[in-house]
Motif scaffolding. Structure first.
Motif, short mmCIF file in Angstrom:
data_model
loop_
_atom_site.label_atom_id
_atom_site.label_comp_id
_atom_site.label_asym_id
_atom_site.label_seq_id
_atom_site.Cartn_x
_atom_site.Cartn_y
_atom_site.Cartn_z
N VAL A 130 -21.38 -21.04 4.07
CA VAL A 130 -22.28 -22.20 3.99
C VAL A 130 -22.00 -23.01 2.73
CG1 VAL A 130 -24.69 -22.90 3.70
CG2 VAL A 130 -24.08 -21.11 5.35
N SER A 131 -21.90 -24.35 2.88
CA SER A 131 -21.73 -25.26 1.74
C SER A 131 -22.78 -26.37 1.84
CB SER A 131 -20.33 -25.87 1.73
OG SER A 131 -19.35 -24.87 1.51
N LEU A 132 -23.56 -26.55 0.77
CA LEU A 132 -24.63 -27.54 0.74
C LEU A 132 -24.79 -28.08 -0.67
CD1 LEU A 132 -27.26 -25.36 2.65
CD2 LEU A 132 -26.18 -27.40 3.62
N ILE A 144 -35.89 -31.84 0.70
CA ILE A 144 -35.25 -31.11 1.79
C ILE A 144 -36.20 -30.07 2.36
CG2 ILE A 144 -33.32 -29.60 2.41
CD1 ILE A 144 -31.80 -30.91 0.01
N GLY A 145 -36.41 -30.10 3.68
CA GLY A 145 -37.17 -29.08 4.38
C GLY A 145 -36.22 -28.08 5.02
N VAL A 146 -36.53 -26.80 4.89
CA VAL A 146 -35.68 -25.73 5.43
C VAL A 146 -36.42 -25.07 6.59
CG1 VAL A 146 -34.35 -23.66 4.90
CG2 VAL A 146 -34.76 -25.35 3.11
N VAL A 147 -35.81 -25.08 7.78
CA VAL A 147 -36.44 -24.51 8.98
C VAL A 147 -35.48 -23.51 9.63
CG1 VAL A 147 -37.89 -26.53 9.40
CG2 VAL A 147 -35.62 -26.43 10.42
N THR A 194 -37.20 -35.82 3.51
CA THR A 194 -36.31 -36.88 3.99
C THR A 194 -34.99 -36.32 4.50
OG1 THR A 194 -35.48 -37.16 1.72
CG2 THR A 194 -37.29 -38.58 2.42
N ARG A 195 -34.81 -35.00 4.38
CA ARG A 195 -33.65 -34.32 4.96
C ARG A 195 -34.09 -32.94 5.42
NH1 ARG A 195 -29.29 -33.74 0.53
NH2 ARG A 195 -28.21 -32.58 2.17
N MET A 196 -33.36 -32.37 6.39
CA MET A 196 -33.70 -31.05 6.92
C MET A 196 -32.45 -30.17 6.93
SD MET A 196 -36.95 -31.37 7.72
CE MET A 196 -37.21 -29.95 8.75
N TRP A 197 -32.65 -28.89 6.58
CA TRP A 197 -31.63 -27.86 6.74
C TRP A 197 -32.12 -26.90 7.82
CZ3 TRP A 197 -30.65 -26.17 0.93
CH2 TRP A 197 -29.94 -27.18 0.28
N GLN A 251 -28.14 -18.50 13.02
CA GLN A 251 -26.91 -17.77 13.38
C GLN A 251 -25.83 -17.92 12.30
OE1 GLN A 251 -26.05 -19.33 17.29
NE2 GLN A 251 -27.49 -17.93 18.27
N GLY A 252 -26.23 -17.79 11.06
CA GLY A 252 -25.27 -17.80 9.96
C GLY A 252 -24.87 -19.17 9.48
N GLU A 253 -25.26 -20.22 10.21
CA GLU A 253 -24.90 -21.59 9.83
C GLU A 253 -26.12 -22.36 9.33
OE1 GLU A 253 -23.19 -23.49 13.19
OE2 GLU A 253 -21.39 -22.24 13.23
N VAL A 254 -25.86 -23.44 8.61
CA VAL A 254 -26.93 -24.36 8.21
C VAL A 254 -26.50 -25.76 8.63
CG1 VAL A 254 -28.30 -25.31 6.33
CG2 VAL A 254 -27.56 -22.92 6.24
N ARG A 255 -27.26 -26.34 9.55
CA ARG A 255 -26.98 -27.70 10.01
C ARG A 255 -27.89 -28.67 9.27
NH1 ARG A 255 -26.54 -26.70 16.59
NH2 ARG A 255 -24.45 -25.80 16.58
N GLU A 256 -27.32 -29.79 8.82
CA GLU A 256 -28.08 -30.78 8.07
C GLU A 256 -28.48 -31.95 8.98
OE1 GLU A 256 -27.11 -31.54 3.82
OE2 GLU A 256 -25.14 -30.82 4.43
N TYR A 257 -29.71 -32.44 8.78
CA TYR A 257 -30.22 -33.58 9.54
C TYR A 257 -30.86 -34.56 8.57
CZ TYR A 257 -29.79 -30.50 13.63
OH TYR A 257 -29.33 -29.66 14.61
N GLU A 258 -30.66 -35.85 8.81
CA GLU A 258 -31.31 -36.88 8.01
C GLU A 258 -32.73 -37.10 8.53
OE1 GLU A 258 -30.32 -38.48 5.26
OE2 GLU A 258 -28.57 -37.15 5.28
#
Length: 597
Positions: free
Chosen positions: A24-26, A34-37, A195-198, A202-209
């Motif tokens: 993971v790179s962020l 950033i909200g983490v869900v 204003t952004r979501m992580w 399943q081991g990944e982190v997808r970013e959303y605006e």
């Protein structure tokens, strides 16, 4: 260009044989919110703990900008159990110092409901050791917010806050300059603050605006592209998006995603509930009478909570019950449950609770009933029933309902003793629904549930044909699952609120404001936490500050005229007068401040 504050580079974290995070790179920059869900157990907390350098990755690295000031709220605080709240939060500042600071007053008022800390036995001088976990978390959050960090990292900050506290915290964080990374299942809070979501899965982190609404849309669009036509129709993300788009404007907070694309995506998604059809089912299952309360008085020990309450819960009613802490929400449900359990033999302090003959009540309390630790999940559900009728022709086996609630085939054979708190909460809900109730009392049902499980529960309740009362601090869940809102405002009465949670917050603000004129006629010692007392403290503090300046000025003049004995004597007389006046003011201030300690 925004300055980068913290970076996660190619991070991997493995527990046992499972990779929670895999390459993971962020990055977090100035101004990010950033909200983490993600599902419970998928690595949200692990991610933010590594971001804060509280936990080391197996591979990869975490870097912080030079001189980064970071404040972290974790699941477990580091408060000194022997210390008082005053020592941990105010840092032993003199009362006139912290009470004169509007920012400190706002934080304490917002998180504790008053400067005198109602609910804590000795106010600010309460020793921390005996306090509950929820009370300690509020103290830790207050201590964190009083600082000036560049980056705030919060793990479930809304836990143990009521609707008012959550609304205050959202506004407070909006007004701060600090960057923010926040794990929470409170979807309304995410939409207000982030204003952004992580999305951790399943081991990944997808970013959303964007905030939560934008995230739901993007997630639904991604599912649409990847799924077949039939799977699309069953997609919970699209159903939730339909709710967000069709709800009141306050629910969506003017979403920033493409409205035309969103409307096209949900064009074939039906309304969450067909109320008329559900009412027919409910009448068939319940008849005319469900619960009828006539001139009821509810007490908790010697404390009078509600009086002269005449109210009906009818067939198919879906009611959200809001109220200040200690107003009697849970006590009311318990009084109704007692009448049901004893077939009317146990009644409240006065008045009568009538219960319909066909009522089958299920009560989800805040306490989790203990099961035999060696019992398997599926066995615990099948002990209640093998199959369940969910209404509208929907029937599920125990195994199918387990899967609906996130217990896959492997997880169904896990011993109950090995489940997390959130998983036990899910199991408790499952067992209630398997008993085919036609009346549900849900007291804080969202505790420990992740967003995906909340979506699944809401989906099940959409088609559930019965009567329901929900007590919850989760504004989104209240609005999503209920049709009307009733409120207990602390004046021993119940009111229906046509405009829901927004009206509740408005009425609570009006109640607080109405207390001010009456307080002005009360002796100072009895004022307590009122605006009149606060204003008087502020006035005294301003006078003391002026006298401090006058005292310093006189000292300077005395030094300047040191050779002029007559002038020095004159200045010394003025100085004594200033000091006497200052001492009187400080004494008045301390007497008034006793009401806040």
């Amino acid at each position: 260009m925004a300055v980068n504050l913290a970076t996660i580079e190619s991070v991997t974290k493995v527990y046992g044989t499972r990779a929670l995070l895999d390459g993971v790179s962020l990055g977090v920059s100035e101004g990010d919110r950033i909200g983490v869900v993600g599902r419970n157990g998928d690595g949200k907390t692990t991610l933010i703990r590594m971001l804060a350098k509280l936990e080391e990755p197996d591979t990869g690295r975490i870097t912080h900008s030079g001189g980064l000031r970071m404040a972290v709220l974790t699941q477990h605080d580091s408060l000194d159990p022997k210390a008082t709240i005053r020592h941990e939060v105010i840092a032993d500042r003199a009362d006139h110092e912290w009470l004169g600071d509007a920012r400190i007053r706002d934080i304490i008022q917002g998180l504790f409901g008053g400067l005198d800390l109602p609910g804590f036995p000795d106010g600010l001088d309460t020793v921390i050791g005996p306090l509950s976990g929820g009370e300690r978390r509020r103290i830790a959050l207050a201590k964190l917010l009083l600082g000036e960090p560049d980056l705030i990292v919060l793990d479930e900050p809304t836990n143990h806050l009521d609707v008012e506290g959550i609304a205050w915290l959202a506004q407070h964080l909006q007004n701060r300059r600090s960057a923010l990374v926040c794990v929470t299942h409170d979807r309304w809070f995410l939409d207000q603050v982030c204003t952004r979501m992580w999305d951790v899965q399943q081991g990944e982190v997808r970013e959303y605006e964007g905030g939560y609404s934008d995230y739901v849309f993007a997630r639904a669009e991604r599912s649409r592209i990847e799924a077949t036509e039939e799977q699309k129709r069953q997609n919970l993300a699209r159903k939730e998006l339909a709710w967000l788009r069709r709800g009141a404007p306050a629910r969506t907070a003017k979403p920033r995603y493409r409205i035309e694309a969103a409307n096209a995506l949900i064009a074939d998604v039906p309304e969450p509930r067909d109320r008329s059809e559900l009412m027919k089912f409910a009448n068939a299952r319940l008849g005319r009478t469900v619960f009828e309360l006539e001139d009821v008085t509810v007490k908790a020990g010697d404390k009078l909570l509600l009086e002269h309450l005449t109210w009906n819960l009818g067939p198919g009613d879906r009611i959200g019950l809001l109220g200040v802490n200690g107003a009697g929400k849970t006590s009311l449900l318990r009084a109704m449950q007692a009448a049901y359990a004893t077939q009317g033999d146990v009644q409240p302090a006065s008045g009568v609770v009538k219960v319909g003959k066909t009522v089958r009540l299920a009560y989800l309390s805040q306490e989790i009933a203990e099961l035999e630790p060696t019992t398997r999940v599926l066995q615990a559900v099948e002990q209640v029933r093998g199959r369940v009728d969910l209404g509208k022709g929907r029937e599920m086996s125990a195994g199918q309902l387990c899967e609906q609630f996130g217990f896959g085939k492997d997880k169904q054979w896990t011993p109950v003793g090995d489940l997390s708190g959130g998983e036990r909460r899910r199991l408790q809900l499952l067992r209630l629904l398997m008993d085919e109730p036609n009346v549900l009392f849900l007291d804080e049902p969202t505790n420990d549930l992740d967003i995906e499980t909340l979506n699944q529960l809401e989906d099940l309740l959409d088609g559930w044909p019965g009567s329901m009362i929900v007590i919850s601090h989760d504004r989104f869940f209240i609005e999503r699952t209920t049709d009307t809102v009733q409120a207990l405002l602390g004046d021993r009465r119940m009111r229906m609120l046509p405009n829901g949670v927004d009206e509740y917050l408005e009425r609570r603000a009006a109640v607080v404001a109405a207390a001010v004129p009456a307080a002005a006629a009360i002796p100072v010692k009895a004022v307590g936490d009122t605006r009149a007392a606060k204003k008087e403290l502020q006035r005294i503090e301003r006078q003391i500050a002026k006298l401090d300046k006058e005292e310093a000025k006189l000292h300077g003049q005395m030094a300047e005229h040191a050779a002029d004995f007559a002038k020095v004597a004159e200045l010394d007389a003025q100085l004594r007068k200033v000091r006497e006046e200052k001492e009187e003011l400080e004494l008045s201030w301390m007497e008034l401040a006793e009401d806040f300690s």
